[in-house]
Scaffold this motif. Structure first.
Motif, PDB file in Angstrom:
ATOM      1  N   UNK B 134       0.812  -1.216   0.000  1.00 15.29           N
ATOM      2  CA  UNK B 134       0.000   0.000   0.000  1.00 15.29           C
ATOM      3  C   UNK B 134       0.848   1.271   0.000  1.00 15.29           C
ATOM      4  N   UNK B 135       2.092   1.163   0.497  1.00 15.28           N
ATOM      5  CA  UNK B 135       2.923   2.376   0.530  1.00 15.28           C
ATOM      6  C   UNK B 135       3.286   2.861  -0.869  1.00 15.28           C
ATOM      7  N   UNK B 136       3.160   1.965  -1.876  1.00 19.70           N
ATOM      8  CA  UNK B 136       3.517   2.359  -3.242  1.00 19.70           C
ATOM      9  C   UNK B 136       2.375   3.114  -3.933  1.00 19.70           C
ATOM     10  N   UNK B 137       1.214   3.192  -3.295  1.00 16.91           N
ATOM     11  CA  UNK B 137       0.066   3.878  -3.917  1.00 16.91           C
ATOM     12  C   UNK B 137       0.230   5.392  -3.847  1.00 16.91           C
ATOM     13  N   UNK B 138      -0.377   6.073  -4.803  1.00 14.14           N
ATOM     14  CA  UNK B 138      -0.395   7.539  -4.766  1.00 14.14           C
ATOM     15  C   UNK B 138      -1.395   7.982  -3.688  1.00 14.14           C
ATOM     16  N   UNK B 139      -1.376   9.287  -3.382  1.00 16.14           N
ATOM     17  CA  UNK B 139      -2.290   9.811  -2.356  1.00 16.14           C
ATOM     18  C   UNK B 139      -3.751   9.524  -2.678  1.00 16.14           C
ATOM     19  N   UNK B 140      -4.118   9.731  -3.940  1.00 13.06           N
ATOM     20  CA  UNK B 140      -5.512   9.501  -4.360  1.00 13.06           C
ATOM     21  C   UNK B 140      -5.896   8.038  -4.254  1.00 13.06           C
ATOM     22  N   UNK B 141      -4.954   7.171  -4.607  1.00  9.58           N
ATOM     23  CA  UNK B 141      -5.225   5.726  -4.535  1.00  9.58           C
ATOM     24  C   UNK B 141      -5.403   5.292  -3.085  1.00  9.58           C
ATOM     25  N   UNK B 142      -4.601   5.886  -2.193  1.00  6.86           N
ATOM     26  CA  UNK B 142      -4.722   5.529  -0.771  1.00  6.86           C
ATOM     27  C   UNK B 142      -6.114   5.896  -0.268  1.00  6.86           C
ATOM     28  N   UNK B 143      -6.622   7.037  -0.707  1.00  9.63           N
ATOM     29  CA  UNK B 143      -7.969   7.450  -0.268  1.00  9.63           C
ATOM     30  C   UNK B 143      -9.022   6.500  -0.827  1.00  9.63           C
ATOM     31  N   UNK B 144      -8.833   6.099  -2.085  1.00 13.66           N
ATOM     32  CA  UNK B 144      -9.798   5.162  -2.676  1.00 13.66           C
ATOM     33  C   UNK B 144      -9.732   3.814  -1.976  1.00 13.66           C
ATOM     34  N   UNK B 145      -8.529   3.429  -1.571  1.00 13.76           N
ATOM     35  CA  UNK B 145      -8.393   2.162  -0.844  1.00 13.76           C
ATOM     36  C   UNK B 145      -9.174   2.226   0.477  1.00 13.76           C
ATOM     37  N   UNK B 146      -9.132   3.376   1.131  1.00 11.55           N
ATOM     38  CA  UNK B 146      -9.862   3.495   2.402  1.00 11.55           C
ATOM     39  C   UNK B 146     -11.371   3.423   2.162  1.00 11.55           C
ATOM     40  N   UNK B 147     -11.818   3.925   0.997  1.00 11.76           N
ATOM     41  CA  UNK B 147     -13.252   3.833   0.678  1.00 11.76           C
ATOM     42  C   UNK B 147     -13.626   2.371   0.417  1.00 11.76           C
ATOM     43  N   UNK B 148     -12.790   1.683  -0.366  1.00 11.83           N
ATOM     44  CA  UNK B 148     -13.057   0.251  -0.642  1.00 11.83           C
ATOM     45  C   UNK B 148     -13.104  -0.536   0.663  1.00 11.83           C
ATOM     46  N   UNK B 149     -12.173  -0.235   1.545  1.00 15.66           N
ATOM     47  CA  UNK B 149     -12.109  -0.933   2.838  1.00 15.66           C
ATOM     48  C   UNK B 149     -13.364  -0.667   3.668  1.00 15.66           C
ATOM     49  N   UNK B 150     -13.834   0.591   3.641  1.00 15.90           N
ATOM     50  CA  UNK B 150     -15.013   0.948   4.446  1.00 15.90           C
ATOM     51  C   UNK B 150     -16.294   0.333   3.889  1.00 15.90           C
ATOM     52  N   UNK B 151     -16.259  -0.029   2.589  1.00 17.77           N
ATOM     53  CA  UNK B 151     -17.488  -0.548   1.966  1.00 17.77           C
ATOM     54  C   UNK B 151     -17.554  -2.067   1.940  1.00 17.77           C
ATOM     55  N   UNK B 152     -16.464  -2.728   2.314  1.00 15.59           N
ATOM     56  CA  UNK B 152     -16.394  -4.179   2.102  1.00 15.59           C
ATOM     57  C   UNK B 152     -17.488  -4.937   2.863  1.00 15.59           C
ATOM     58  N   UNK B 153     -17.966  -4.363   3.983  1.00 20.35           N
ATOM     59  CA  UNK B 153     -19.060  -5.048   4.700  1.00 20.35           C
ATOM     60  C   UNK B 153     -20.423  -4.475   4.292  1.00 20.35           C
ATOM     61  N   UNK B 154     -20.420  -3.634   3.249  1.00 18.07           N
ATOM     62  CA  UNK B 154     -21.635  -3.035   2.679  1.00 18.07           C
ATOM     63  C   UNK B 154     -22.511  -2.405   3.757  1.00 18.07           C
ATOM     64  N   UNK B 155     -21.997  -1.339   4.378  1.00 14.35           N
ATOM     65  CA  UNK B 155     -22.758  -0.680   5.446  1.00 14.35           C
ATOM     66  C   UNK B 155     -23.919   0.137   4.893  1.00 14.35           C
ATOM     67  N   UNK B 156     -24.895   0.394   5.758  1.00 19.67           N
ATOM     68  CA  UNK B 156     -26.036   1.230   5.340  1.00 19.67           C
ATOM     69  C   UNK B 156     -25.680   2.707   5.422  1.00 19.67           C
ATOM     70  N   UNK B 157     -24.650   3.010   6.217  1.00 18.56           N
ATOM     71  CA  UNK B 157     -24.229   4.398   6.404  1.00 18.56           C
ATOM     72  C   UNK B 157     -22.723   4.500   6.168  1.00 18.56           C
ATOM     73  N   UNK B 158     -22.341   5.430   5.307  1.00 17.44           N
ATOM     74  CA  UNK B 158     -20.912   5.641   5.039  1.00 17.44           C
ATOM     75  C   UNK B 158     -20.535   7.050   5.499  1.00 17.44           C
TER      76      UNK B 158
END
Lengths: 257, 307
Positions: B134-158
């Motif tokens: 993950x350290x090789x990702x750009x700043x924007x990619x790191x943010x997108x990774x955090x979004x993917x991580x937050x959605x993996x359990x498919x929450x009703x509220x983000x």
């Protein structure tokens, strides 16, 4: 949540820990093996030949259980303290804290992760010791039980250290200034019978003394301590440390502002 | 309509005595795209910290889908995902492992976790990077990774805390599209941002927080209707004479250069009235755009009135 969600969360933490120390095996598995291998060569083989017997055994045989236990203690402790503090430092511990993972699952996951490294290094050291001494385990049950309980105690202690640590200095102070002296004075290299009464009494206050001697009893069949008392002490430590960890996690010490 | 999040009299005083939240009350309806705006240190991240249990509150209550985050801690945690302001994953782990690990924390069986991991990494353009550290990702990619991580359990509220900070415009717009898509699919979204344009584009409702207090809580439409003036920048094909004036009530003109000027329109005056004056004067308009973000004006006026 899924029916076995707690087990999945536990397994995830454990596998993550094993992956972590496996990924950096040159830092986690090799150095203790080399260090303890050198102990065998220098103290056991070269110096030990001049010492002769200790506690009724060849000096090499005498130090093998203590050195294996030393590897287990140091690595169980350092795996948990360094891993959990790294999670704190990088804020990746927040991944765990916002997830529906009960505190006891978090704690058990890190303990088993620490035990995995402690036992992995202990196994490597055991194989190395076989190059120098013929080991015949006298009581397998006691040997395995004491090594598992000891590993739990020091994984728990490492967890508490990590909770209170605010810097990388904080995670090296306890191992350097507390753990190492206690191990060296815990009868790894000598029998307590050699000590004058005062130092014998001081040794009796050192919990590691009981762990090393019980492990030695399991392997060699001889010990300086009553192993029932040793198991009692181990269990008391586990209960006290586990309860402390749970209370600290519940309070959010070092984790929640 | 169900309330996704209900915050009542929430207060937080840190150990050093700093009062980050002074009894805020806030409700977000299910399905909403809600903006929480405020300057640095206003209390936005503290509010998110309390909701996500990373910050211990001093007083008040927080409910997620009708359940207290204290008494139903595990149930409520299943219902939301959090994208923090700062990167908070291990920089030594692989992208795929980070998402899979998070799925494991939420108790997802391995096959379902792998399926979701692929789904969200693909949606966020990170699937090709799954085996990279993950350290090789750009700043924007790191943010997108955090979004993917937050959605993996498919929450009703983000809950997203400044998700597009430091992200380039193209990527920001693609993230807006993605967030709009998941909101349209039913996920309630709470967004804190410094980009007021972002809030105006995405959000239906808005709260402005300043010095630990809610100073405005309304719909975006109502808030924007409060504006009584707008500034336009107009560019002309023909030259403008230095003495040119609109001679209109509720409109003023400032010449920037001989082909460009600013017009401030207020009091219900139509832009067509302004165009009519230009037409009579024989000035042909080449282009027109808003000078400032409208929400920015309102935001600043709300903060000023709170002083």
């Amino acid at each position: 949540m899924f029916s076995n969600h707690k087990y999945i969360a536990f397994e995830t933490i454990v596998l993550r820990e094993i992956r972590r120390f496996g990924r950096i095996w040159l830092q986690t598995l090799v150095p203790p093996a080399i260090t303890i291998g050198l102990y065998f060569v220098i103290f056991g083989n070269l110096v030990g030949k001049r010492i002769g017997e200790m506690g009724g055994f060849q000096y090499m045989e005498f130090i093998v259980p203590g050195l294996i236990m030393m590897a287990v203690i140091q690595n169980s402790y350092s795996n948990v303290v360094s891993s959990f503090f790294s999670h704190k430092f990088q804020h990746s511990v927040e991944e765990l804290l916002v997830a529906p993972v009960p505190n006891y699952v978090i704690l058990c996951g890190f303990i088993v992760g620490g035990m995995a490294r402690g036992l992995a290094v202990g196994t490597i050291v055991t194989f190395i010791s076989m190059l120098f001494a013929d080991l015949e385990i006298q009581n397998l049950f006691i040997t395995v039980t004491v090594v598992l309980l000891t590993s739990i105690v020091f994984a728990l202690a490492g967890f508490i250290n990590a909770l209170f640590a605010n810097s990388f200095d904080d995670i090296s102070i306890i191992p350097t200034f507390v753990l190492t002296p206690l191990i060296y004075l815990g009868g790894v290299f000598y029998s307590v019978e050699l000590l004058p009464p005062f130092w014998k009494f001081v040794s009796a206050l050192n919990p590691i003394f009981y762990m090393v001697n019980t492990f030695r009893y399991g392997i060699l069949g001889s010990s300086d301590v009553d192993i029932r008392w040793a198991f009692f002490i181990l269990c008391v430590f586990i209960v006290l440390l586990f309860t402390s960890c749970i209370l600290l996690l519940r309070k959010g010490t070092g984790l929640r502002s | 309509m169900t309330t996704a999040i209900s915050i009542q009299n929430l207060a937080k005083t840190y150990a050093n005595g700093f009062e980050a939240l002074k009894g805020i009350t806030l409700e977000v309806e299910q399905g909403d795209f809600f903006a929480l705006l405020g300057p640095n240190g206003a209390g936005k991240s503290t509010t998110i910290g309390v909701i996500s249990t990373l910050v211990n509150k001093t007083a008040g209550s927080v409910e997620v889908f009708g359940k207290s985050v204290e008494s139903h801690v595990y149930q409520t945690k299943l219902d939301f995902g959090v994208v923090p302001q700062e990167v908070n994953f291990s920089l030594f782990e692989k992208v795929g492992d980070i998402v899979m690990t998070q799925a494991g924390y939420y108790g997802l069986p391995r096959n379902l976790a792998a399926e979701r991991c692929e789904k969200y990494l693909r949606k966020l353009g990170l699937w090709e990077k799954r085996n990279e550290r993950s350290r090789s990702l750009s700043g924007g990619m790191k943010r997108r990774l955090m979004i993917a991580r937050a959605l993996v359990h498919e929450p009703r509220l983000l809950i997203l805390d400044e998700p597009t900070a430091g992200v380039d415009i193209e990527l920001r717009r693609s993230m807006w599209e993605f967030l709009t898509e998941i909101n349209n699919n039913g996920t309630t979204i709470i967004l804190t941002t410094h980009y007021l344009e972002e809030a105006e584009q995405l959000c239906r409702n808005i709260a402005i927080i300043d010095e630990g207090k809610i100073v405005e809580n309304t719909s975006m439409r109502k808030l924007l209707n409060e504006l009584d003036s707008q500034v336009y920048i107009l560019e002309t094909t023909s030259q403008i004479s230095p003495g040119f004036d609109l001679n209109l009530n509720n409109a003023s003109l400032e010449i920037v250069d001989e082909h460009c000027f600013e017009v401030t329109v207020s009091g219900g005056l139509s832009v067509n009235d302004v165009f009519a004056v230009f037409s009579e004067a024989g000035i042909e308009i080449d282009s027109m755009r808003n000078k400032t973000n409208r929400l920015e004006q309102l935001f600043l006026s709300k903060l000023e009135s709170n002083d």
